[in-house]
Structures are given as C-alpha cells and as structure tokens.
Scaffold this motif. Structure first.
Motif, PDB file in Angstrom:
ATOM      1  N   ASN A 162      -7.800 -11.467  10.721  1.00 31.18           N
ATOM      2  CA  ASN A 162      -8.086 -10.012  10.335  1.00 31.18           C
ATOM      3  C   ASN A 162      -6.633  -9.612  10.063  1.00 31.18           C
ATOM      4  OD1 ASN A 162     -10.406  -9.724  12.855  1.00 31.18           O
ATOM      5  ND2 ASN A 162     -10.925  -9.906  10.733  1.00 31.18           N
ATOM      6  N   GLY A 163      -6.714  -8.855   8.757  1.00 38.35           N
ATOM      7  CA  GLY A 163      -5.554  -8.266   8.216  1.00 38.35           C
ATOM      8  C   GLY A 163      -4.694  -9.204   7.920  1.00 38.35           C
ATOM      9  N   ARG A 181      -0.539 -12.974   5.363  1.00 41.64           N
ATOM     10  CA  ARG A 181       0.320 -12.184   4.452  1.00 41.64           C
ATOM     11  C   ARG A 181       0.986 -12.676   3.470  1.00 41.64           C
ATOM     12  NH1 ARG A 181       1.549  -7.128   6.703  1.00 41.64           N
ATOM     13  NH2 ARG A 181      -0.447  -6.940   7.850  1.00 41.64           N
ATOM     14  N   GLY A 217      -4.588 -10.333   4.832  1.00 46.10           N
ATOM     15  CA  GLY A 217      -4.493  -9.870   3.432  1.00 46.10           C
ATOM     16  C   GLY A 217      -5.601 -10.496   2.484  1.00 46.10           C
ATOM     17  N   LYS A 218      -6.580 -11.082   2.929  1.00 47.07           N
ATOM     18  CA  LYS A 218      -7.720 -11.661   2.145  1.00 47.07           C
ATOM     19  C   LYS A 218      -8.502 -10.584   1.307  1.00 47.07           C
ATOM     20  CE  LYS A 218     -10.114 -12.931   5.571  1.00 47.07           C
ATOM     21  NZ  LYS A 218      -9.405 -12.249   6.812  1.00 47.07           N
ATOM     22  N   SER A 219      -8.766  -9.427   1.895  1.00 42.89           N
ATOM     23  CA  SER A 219      -9.478  -8.393   0.801  1.00 42.89           C
ATOM     24  C   SER A 219      -8.388  -7.862  -0.088  1.00 42.89           C
ATOM     25  CB  SER A 219     -10.085  -7.029   1.874  1.00 42.89           C
ATOM     26  OG  SER A 219     -11.005  -7.628   2.588  1.00 42.89           O
ATOM     27  N   THR A 220      -7.312  -7.764   0.476  1.00 41.87           N
ATOM     28  CA  THR A 220      -5.784  -7.405  -0.419  1.00 41.87           C
ATOM     29  C   THR A 220      -5.870  -8.356  -1.575  1.00 41.87           C
ATOM     30  OG1 THR A 220      -4.985  -6.184   1.510  1.00 41.87           O
ATOM     31  CG2 THR A 220      -3.713  -6.495  -0.643  1.00 41.87           C
ATOM     32  N   HIS A 229     -14.734 -16.219   7.715  1.00 42.13           N
ATOM     33  CA  HIS A 229     -14.364 -16.288   9.098  1.00 42.13           C
ATOM     34  C   HIS A 229     -14.912 -17.747   9.600  1.00 42.13           C
ATOM     35  CE1 HIS A 229     -11.685 -13.113   9.501  1.00 42.13           C
ATOM     36  NE2 HIS A 229     -12.622 -12.596   9.017  1.00 42.13           N
ATOM     37  N   TYR A 255       0.753  -1.353  -0.099  1.00 44.37           N
ATOM     38  CA  TYR A 255      -0.055  -0.059  -0.114  1.00 44.37           C
ATOM     39  C   TYR A 255       1.024   1.301   0.028  1.00 44.37           C
ATOM     40  CZ  TYR A 255      -4.164  -2.762   0.642  1.00 44.37           C
ATOM     41  OH  TYR A 255      -5.406  -3.448   0.464  1.00 44.37           O
TER      42      TYR A 255
HETATM   43  N1  ATP Z   1      -5.765   1.122   2.048  1.00 44.26           N
HETATM   44  C1  ATP Z   1      -4.849   0.537   2.661  1.00 44.26           C
HETATM   45  N2  ATP Z   1      -3.617   1.324   3.092  1.00 44.26           N
HETATM   46  C2  ATP Z   1      -2.650   0.746   3.822  1.00 44.26           C
HETATM   47  N3  ATP Z   1      -2.834  -0.417   4.400  1.00 44.26           N
HETATM   48  C3  ATP Z   1      -3.892  -1.287   4.409  1.00 44.26           C
HETATM   49  C4  ATP Z   1      -4.855  -0.866   3.403  1.00 44.26           C
HETATM   50  N4  ATP Z   1      -5.984  -1.646   3.419  1.00 44.26           N
HETATM   51  C5  ATP Z   1      -5.449  -2.634   4.202  1.00 44.26           C
HETATM   52  N5  ATP Z   1      -4.210  -2.393   4.747  1.00 44.26           N
HETATM   53  C6  ATP Z   1      -3.417  -3.230   5.603  1.00 44.26           C
HETATM   54  O1  ATP Z   1      -3.107  -4.444   4.779  1.00 44.26           O
HETATM   55  C7  ATP Z   1      -3.332  -5.593   5.545  1.00 44.26           C
HETATM   56  C8  ATP Z   1      -4.337  -6.597   5.131  1.00 44.26           C
HETATM   57  O2  ATP Z   1      -5.627  -6.082   4.790  1.00 44.26           O
HETATM   58  P1  ATP Z   1      -6.906  -6.805   4.503  1.00 44.26           P
HETATM   59  O3  ATP Z   1      -7.977  -5.708   4.235  1.00 44.26           O
HETATM   60  O4  ATP Z   1      -6.393  -7.402   3.075  1.00 44.26           O
HETATM   61  O5  ATP Z   1      -7.241  -7.837   5.494  1.00 44.26           O
HETATM   62  P2  ATP Z   1      -8.363  -8.941   5.528  1.00 44.26           P
HETATM   63  O6  ATP Z   1      -7.648 -10.230   5.555  1.00 44.26           O
HETATM   64  O7  ATP Z   1      -9.243  -8.804   4.531  1.00 44.26           O
HETATM   65  O8  ATP Z   1      -8.686  -8.705   6.926  1.00 44.26           O
HETATM   66  P3  ATP Z   1     -10.464  -8.840   7.579  1.00 44.26           P
HETATM   67  O9  ATP Z   1     -10.530 -10.213   8.098  1.00 44.26           O
HETATM   68  O10 ATP Z   1     -10.558  -7.877   8.544  1.00 44.26           O
HETATM   69  O11 ATP Z   1     -11.352  -8.324   6.480  1.00 44.26           O
HETATM   70  C9  ATP Z   1      -3.665  -5.067   6.981  1.00 44.26           C
HETATM   71  O12 ATP Z   1      -2.550  -4.910   7.813  1.00 44.26           O
HETATM   72  C10 ATP Z   1      -4.121  -3.669   6.759  1.00 44.26           C
HETATM   73  O13 ATP Z   1      -4.006  -2.961   7.624  1.00 44.26           O
END
Ligand code: ATP
Ligand code: MG
Lengths: 282, 300
Positions: free
Chosen positions: B42-43, B217, B45-48, B200, B16
C-alpha cells in the motif's frame, strides 16, 4: 374571479417580469443538475456574490452590467483556482475567502457611488423594474447557455462523473471545466436581476437537488429540474403581484417547498418510502 | 482493428502538490499480448504509476509512450483504457450501467455524442461479454462489488482499447467473478491486447500474469513472471511485511505428511492438516495443540 386572476397580466411590467423569470428559472435549473452533481453548489454561491463589484463598476462607467459582472465572476473563479493550487487550504476556505473579498469590494464601490447604483437592486434583485436593454442581456445569456448545454451536455456529464475517463478518451478536460465555469458565471449574472445576489444560489441548486431525489437517470433529472425551474419562476413571479412581496423571495420559497415535498414523498429516496421499506423489511 | 501496442515508461518521476514524491525514476517496457501484474505494498505508487501512464498526473520528469505514439495521440485514437479502483467512482451518480458503457464509445461518436447503431452494438456486446447484459438499466450504485468491476471492464471493452489498465480489479470480488475476469483477460491477451493489472493477490499472479513489475516508490524489477517473481525479489518489494505460512514454524507435523490442504480466498491462507484439522501458523502459541496431536499415531 377570472378578472382578478388576470389583473397582473394587464400590466406590461408584470408580463415581462413573469416571462423573464421563467426563462432564467429554466436556464438555472438546467445548469443546476450539473452544479449539484459536480459538487459546485458553494461555487455557485461564490460566483453570484463575486459578480457584484463588476455590476457596480459597469453601472458607474455606463457599460452593460453583464460585461462587468462576467469579468469579475471569472476573475473570482480564476482567483480561487490560483489560491487552491498555491496553498494546502481546503476548497471551502478558499471559496469563502475569495468571494467575500469580491463581495466586500462591491459593497465598498456601491457605497462610494450611491447615486449610480442601488445596492438593494443587486442584492435582492428587481425584476419588476427591469429595463429593456437588461432584458436583452438576459435573453442573450440564456440563449447562449442553452445552446452550449444542449450541444455538449453529454461531454459535461462525463466530465462531472468521471473526468479521468474524459481525459483518457482524449477530451479536453480543461476546456470542459472552463466551459462549465463560464456558463455558471454567465447564468449567475442573468439570475442576479430576478432574485438578487443572495438568492441566485437557490435557483442554481434547488431544482437539481429536487430532481435528484426524484430520479436516478440524468436525462429525467434534466427534465424534472427544468420543468420545476420554469414553473416555479413563472408562478412565483405571478404570485408576487398579490403578495406585493419580493419576487425572488416568492420564487425561491416556492422551490424550497417543492424540495421539501420531494424529500418527504419521493418514491424511491423519499423519507416516507425509506420508512415503509424499512417497515416491510422488519 | 489496429496494430498491437507496447508501453514504454522511461524515468518517470511523479510528485504530488504537497511535495510528496510518490514515484521516482520508474522505467519499464512491456510488449503487446501481455498480462502484466503490478505488485507492491500500500502506498508504493501503483495507482500513481497508472495515473502517470494515463496522463492524469503530469510527471515532473520522464516520458510515457505507447507503441511509439505520444500518450495524447494514443488517447485521441482510443488506444488506452483505465478501469478505476472502486473508491474512485461516485456510485450515487444518476447514471445507469448502459450509460457508463456508452461513455466508452464517446471517442467514436460525433460532436453531439449521439450513439449510432454501431456504438449500441459494441456496447451491448461488451456488456454481454462480462455477463452484465441483464443489469443494463440499473443505476450503478445498485450493484454488488464484483458487478461494478465488470461494468467498468465492459466500458474498457466498448472503448476497443489496445492497452487496458486495471487498478485492483480483484479486491472485493469472489472467486467465481475473479475467474471470469481472468478468463476475459486471457482472451484479450490472445487478441494481442496489453493489460497492466495492479493486485495484492500474490497467489494468483503466476496463474495468469506472464509478466510482473515490482514497485516500491520506483520500479524494483520487471520482466517475465518466472524470472522476476522470486522470493528474494518479493522480500525486497515487501520488506518483510508479507504474510507467511512457514511449515517448519507451524503446527503442521510429520503425521500430516503431504496431505496438507491450503485454502485461500485472498491473502492469508487457511491450512488443514491430514484428516482436516486446522493448522496454526505459529507453534509457540499453540503448544497444547501440538502436544495433543503428537499422541496420535503417525502414519508410516
Ligand atoms: N493526491 C495525492 N496527494 C498527495 N499524495 C498522494 C496523493 N495520492 C497518493 N499520494 C501518496 O503517494 C503515495 C503512493 O500512492 P498510491 O495511491 O500510488 O499507492 P498505491 O500503491 O496505489 O497504494 P494502494 O495499494 O493502497 O492502492 C502514497 O504515499 C500516498 O500517500
Ligand atoms: Mg492504489
């Protein structure tokens, strides 16, 4: 009675002012629906102030004011985008820094050349004294804006609502973003003449905000905002003859009054409606 | 209809703008006709990962391709759809359920995006399929959590995508809606679609997902559920933050025998012993309960 009501229309300059105001009011209102939904109200304010140095330079070197204004407006938009990607500053801070820089530069340029540009015209507008070439610029800008919006409003709506969906359908989000930004700059330039740099943002936000209170369908929102924009601008410009007051002031005061009415009386989201609903529930 | 599609994610690294590397060297491959769970804390990186697969963020390294096509080309052909996490949507926007589903059809419409009869038919059919047809004229904010999910699922259906990414479709959704969504996903799988679902809700993964991708990650493991969804792998993925209910540490005793009922609507199970008394997951804090019940006669 009728005779007094018709007096403003005996003056050619008044008729021109009223018609041009109505046109700009309509275009601004149409665009205001996108601006309010995209959360770009501040951006509208910023662009309308950023065009000032462009107008100044254009008058000094004798170019059409729209060309100069448009260029500095876009430069400001690009500048904001650049600062935002390069720093962790919040967007409102970035907008604040960039547009005041442009506005200040504009003031400086004007104060150095007091003979060629009138500061009051730019900041407060002077629709009563609008020249024919300026009218043509406004008409061309309005026509282009209306055509683009009329053809592409569905794409722009999707871009405002869900840019990710737009991208996953293969639409070019960058082009849509740039299109909306360009239309916003162009319209801000056109509105500058009517209400001045200070009040352009009102024309670009208030009708959309009012319509938003009155409906939850985008199509109706466009209709309500446009009618309100055209109506308030025609009436405001006309009424300013009797008050002998500022045209921009008249138009924007009128729009604000309509907004307050909508805020109180809107059938679904208005203050009265929510209150009576709460009464009914308790 | 077009041919089945596979997903190929190779060495994808996403950073990011604030320098945070949310995902590094993620690699996995999925074939068509699959429901695949994406599991991680949580966090993790799934959404990422979703955003990278959809091209919403540009990976600093690595590539994503769909059935041999580049992402851009696949999107141009309307092959990929994304059902967003509820928090990503502006629910106050003045659009109706119908408008949203129609937005799934834009890729098939002409320059002016004026819907043709075919577009209306597909949109209607998609809404009916998720059971939302009677809500078509509602503003999207005026729906319940589960209904909102179904509207966006309908949009993905209307798009006629072959690959559908669903970000946490089951959060805030009751058991009935979840079952309806799962049933729909199964139908789509039989039709050769590929679904990637982040969740989840670990208990439901073996129920309907034939593949899993474990992520923290980076991709820790991927493959068929029965091979990958092991205690060891899950412990690695969650690093001890999973909720446990271990029978030997709990207030369950011998007299409960095999008549233990485990209820769960989401993650933390509710456990009843024989005869329906409540069981606690930790013996230490409930010594009195254990003593009282110990006096009851044990069944043979
Ligand atoms: N726009 C952004 N800018 C900077 N860091 C980000 C951004 N979006 C997410 N992150 C970071 O990237 C990492 C992965 O985030 P992500 O949203 O992919 O997690 P996730 O697995 O989808 O979590 P959740 O289960 O809470 O939805 C986290 O550490 C988050 O803080
Ligand atoms: Mg997420």
């Amino acid at each position: 009675m009728i005779e007094t009501l018709l007096t403003p229309l005996h003056y050619e300059y008044m008729v021109k002012a009223i018609l041009v105001s109505g046109l700009i009011g309509g275009v601004c209102a149409f665009l205001s629906c996108f601006v309010t939904l995209k959360g770009w109200s501040l951006m509208g304010d910023a662009l309308s102030h950023s065009v000032v140095p462009g107008v100044a330079v254009a008058y000094i070197v004798g170019l059409p004011f729209a060309a100069g204004a448009f260029i500095t407006g876009l430069l400001a938009a690009l500048g904001m985008g650049f600062v935002k990607t390069k720093t962790a500053l919040r967007e409102d801070a970035v907008i604040g820094v960039v547009f005041t820089a442009f506005f200040a530069l504009g003031l400086l340029l004007i104060s150095l050349n007091p003979s060629s540009v009138d500061l009051r015209t730019i900041v407060f507008g002077n629709i009563l004294g609008i020249s024919d070439p300026d009218i043509w610029q406004v008409v061309i800008i309005s026509a282009v804006t209306l055509v683009v919006l009329g053809l592409k409003w569905r794409d722009l709506l999707l871009f405002c609502f869900d840019p990710n969906q737009a991208r996953s359908l293969g639409l070019n989000v960058r082009v849509l973003h740039f299109t909306l930004l360009t239309l916003l700059s162009a319209t801000a330039v056109a509105a500058l003449q009517t209400v001045g740099a200070c009040l352009v943002v009102a024309m670009l936000v208030t009708p959309g905000a009012t319509a938003y209170l009155l409906t939850d369908r985008f199509g109706k929102m466009l209709g309500i905002a446009s009618v309100m924009g055209v109506g308030s601008s025609l009436v405001g410009a006309y009424a300013s003859y009797y008050f002998d007051g500022s045209t921009g002031g008249c138009i924007v005061t009128l729009q604000s009054a309509i907004f307050v009415l909508a805020l109180v009386f809107a059938p679904k989201h208005g203050l009265l409606a929510t209150r009576s609903l709460r009464h009914a529930a308790s | 209809m077009s041919e089945p599609l596979s997903i190929d994610v190779r060495d994808v690294t996403v950073a990011y703008p604030n320098g945070n590397v949310a995902l590094h060297d993620a690699t996995f491959h999925l074939a068509a006709g699959t429901i695949c769970a994406l599991v991680g804390v949580n966090g993790s990186g799934k959404s990422t990962l979703f955003k990278a697969v959809m091209g919403f963020v540009k990976p600093v390294r690595g590539s994503v391709s769909l059935g041999g096509l580049s992402l851009r080309e696949a999107q141009r052909r309307n092959l990929v759809a994304y059902v967003p996490q509820a928090e990503e949507v502006d629910w106050t926007f003045p659009v109706s359920v119908w408008d949203v589903v129609m937005m799934g059809r834009y890729g098939y419409m002409n320059f002016l995006r004026i819907p043709r009869a075919e577009d209306r038919r597909v949109a209607e059919e998609s809404l009916a399929r998720v059971g939302m047809i009677e809500f078509r004229d509602r503003q999207i904010g005026e729906l319940s959590g589960g209904q909102k999910k179904r509207v966006f699922l309908a949009r993905a259906l209307a798009q006629r995508a072959r690959v559908i990414l669903l970000d946490e479709p089951f959060t805030g959704v009751d058991v009935k809606t979840e079952e309806a969504i799962v049933e729909l996903l199964r139908e789509l799988r039989s039709a050769g679609h590929l679904m990637l679902v982040s969740t989840h809700n670990l208990g439901s993964v073996p129920e309907f997902c034939d593949h899993v991708v474990l992520i923290n990650r980076t991709v820790l493991a991927y493959g068929p559920t029965d091979e990958i969804f092991t205690e060891e792998n899950l412990a690695r993925t969650f690093g001890g933050v999973l909720r446990h209910f271990r029978f030997d540490e709990s207030t369950i005793q011998k007299h409960d025998g095999r008549a233990v009922t485990v209820l769960t609507d989401d993650e933390r199970p509710l456990v009843f012993g024989k005869g329906g008394h409540l069981e606690y997951s930790r013996r230490q804090e409930h010594e009195k309960v254990v003593e009282e019940r110990a006096e009851e006669p044990d069944d043979k």
